[in-house]
Design an enzyme around this catalytic site. Structure first.
Site, PDB file in Angstrom:
ATOM      1  CB  SER A   1       1.334   7.700  17.851  1.00  0.00           C
ATOM      2  OG  SER A   1       1.579   6.478  18.084  1.00  0.00           O
TER       3      SER A   1
ATOM      4  NE  ARG B   1      26.035  -3.484  36.939  1.00  0.00           N
ATOM      5  CZ  ARG B   1      27.365  -3.261  36.587  1.00  0.00           C
ATOM      6  NH1 ARG B   1      28.611  -4.183  36.819  1.00  0.00           N
ATOM      7  NH2 ARG B   1      28.094  -1.787  36.301  1.00  0.00           N
TER       8      ARG B   1
ATOM      9  CD  GLU C   1       0.071  -3.465  10.523  1.00  0.00           C
ATOM     10  OE1 GLU C   1      -0.729  -3.637  10.992  1.00  0.00           O
ATOM     11  OE2 GLU C   1       0.871  -4.362  10.054  1.00  0.00           O
TER      12      GLU C   1
ATOM     13  CB  ILE D   1       7.090  -4.006   0.687  1.00  0.00           C
ATOM     14  CG1 ILE D   1       6.413  -2.362   0.046  1.00  0.00           C
ATOM     15  CG2 ILE D   1       5.554  -4.790   0.538  1.00  0.00           C
ATOM     16  CD1 ILE D   1       4.905  -1.877   0.370  1.00  0.00           C
TER      17      ILE D   1
ATOM     18  CD  GLN E   1      18.051   5.732  32.008  1.00  0.00           C
ATOM     19  OE1 GLN E   1      18.271   5.596  31.148  1.00  0.00           O
ATOM     20  NE2 GLN E   1      19.156   6.524  33.018  1.00  0.00           N
TER      21      GLN E   1
ATOM     22  N   GLY F   1      21.910   0.384  32.202  1.00  0.00           N
ATOM     23  CA  GLY F   1      23.109   1.090  32.052  1.00  0.00           C
ATOM     24  C   GLY F   1      23.833   1.719  30.656  1.00  0.00           C
TER      25      GLY F   1
ATOM     26  CG  LEU G   1      -2.271   0.942   1.088  1.00  0.00           C
ATOM     27  CD1 LEU G   1      -2.575   1.246  -0.219  1.00  0.00           C
ATOM     28  CD2 LEU G   1      -2.328   0.552   2.402  1.00  0.00           C
TER      29      LEU G   1
ATOM     30  CD  GLU H   1       2.083   4.228  -4.436  1.00  0.00           C
ATOM     31  OE1 GLU H   1       0.940   3.782  -4.963  1.00  0.00           O
ATOM     32  OE2 GLU H   1       1.877   6.279  -5.010  1.00  0.00           O
TER      33      GLU H   1
END
Length: 380
Positions: free
Chosen positions: A363, A265, A360, A157, A333, A336, A125, A127
């Site tokens: 937002s 850690r 798709e 695509i 984060q 680290g 779809l 282009e």
């Protein structure tokens, strides 16, 4: 905690999870570095029925409902979003479009192939000049006797260089969305150019497609002439649920990795999991995962009950895609400096997550779709 699943749903989730842990996770870093997933994975997806979920058994599928489909995509998204994309596009966009809009000959020819992994599909779809404004696409199909001749190009695509069939949208009439039709075009007729150097989804086969006077018979048209834009939008409404489910899985993968690392850690004489601000990061990820999952499962429930779902699908896609970016960023984060190198998984997760807010429907487009549903006024 998740809502209680049926035995059937628990079984398909477990099967998908075991597949991912056994055949995807050990190879993710290698595929990302090579910018190519091992194509043998397609056959395994087909053998396990993961490419045929929701497709009726009479057409070679494995049946099941849309919650089953979401559970599969969550697990694939947890493992590798590039592998999830193979299923989302071949099954979620192409096979479901054929099932919903194809004639009996098209269904019997293509669905068993797509569900088994013998063939892959791509959804053509977007282009070079039209992304969000898909109704103004420039690719044209001109009638020539009993054939259609298609000329134009498509960009970004997914599965583009791997697919055997492309669902191509082209203008057959006047301007605007009402002049668009859909065609099932064998990719052997199309010039395909793989796109390299992507920020994320590096293992996924993403391509530009060039159609230079490609001739297909009238029987290649999917659905009625001039109804292609409606087919595209209806297909993408379900596809947004697919993306949301994949985002849930990716965010879950971020949570699993961050919790595991935080327990191992040590800084300031104890595991970093014992530090309040690290727990804040983990808690934020967990809330995003839970909320995104429930929004996505709601869409699946609406579809399976035959109720309107398009607005809820946009809500799920909007929230889940933004949530998985937050989850990946928070997980990095926690790691680290180690999160910034690809010896650890969260750097790749952040790179893969970023595109989820773009394809798709960005937002911003999702917000306009939701706003139109709320007000009855289109801002497009």
């Amino acid at each position: 905690m998740d809502l209680e699943l049926s035995e059937e749903h628990s079984a398909i989730r477990t099967m998908a999870a075991e597949f991912v842990d056994r055949e995807v996770v050990p190879h993710v870093r290698e595929w990302d570095r090579a910018e190519s997933v091992d194509r043998a994975i397609v056959g395994r997806l087909g053998e396990l029925g993961l490419l045929g979920v929701t497709i009726p058994e009479e057409y070679g599928g494995s049946g099941g409902d849309h919650l089953s489909y979401c559970l599969v995509l969550e697990e694939l998204g947890r493992g590798d979003s590039a592998v999830r994309g193979i299923v989302s596009v071949t099954l979620g966009l192409v096979a479901k479009a054929v099932l919903g809009h194809g004639d009996e000959e098209q269904k019997r020819h293509w669905l068993p192939r797509l569900a088994s992994g013998a063939s892959l599909g791509c959804f053509a779809l977007t282009e070079p000049g039209t992304g969000s404004d898909a109704g103004n696409l420039a690719t044209r199909a001109i009638r020539d006797g009993g054939d259609w001749v298609i000329t134009g190009s498509k960009m970004f695509i997914t599965n583009g260089t791997w697919a055997d069939i492309a669902l191509v949208f082209a203008r057959t009439g006047g301007e605007g969305s009402r002049g668009i039709s859909a065609f099932l075009v064998p990719t052997e007729l199309i010039d395909r150019r793989e796109i390299h150097g992507k920020l994320g989804l590096r293992g996924q086969a993403t391509a530009e497609l060039v159609l230079d006077g490609v001739r297909v018979p009238a029987s290649a048209m999917l659905g009625p002439e001039g109804k292609g834009f409606g087919i595209a939008m209806a297909t993408l409404a379900k596809g947004r649920m697919s993306v949301a489910a994949g985002c849930v899985g990716l965010a879950q993968g971020c949570l699993d990795a961050a919790v595991g690392y935080a327990g191992e850690r040590e800084q300031f004489g104890r595991p970093i999991a014992g530090h309040q601000l690290v727990q804040e990061l983990l808690s934020d990820i967990a809330v995003d995962v839970a909320a995104a999952r429930l929004l996505t499962w709601k869409v699946a429930d609406l579809i399976d009950r035959g109720l309107p779902f398009a607005t809820e699908s946009s809500m799920a896609k909007l929230f889940a895609s933004e949530a998985c970016v937050r989850a990946a960023n928070n997980a990095l984060q926690v790691f680290g400096g180690y999160g910034y190198i690809d010896e650890y998984p969260v750097g790749k997760m952040l790179r893969d997550a970023r595109v989820m807010t773009l394809y798709e429907g960005t937002s911003q487009i999702q917000k306009l779709v939701i706003g139109r549903a709320l007000t009855g006024v289109s801002a497009f």
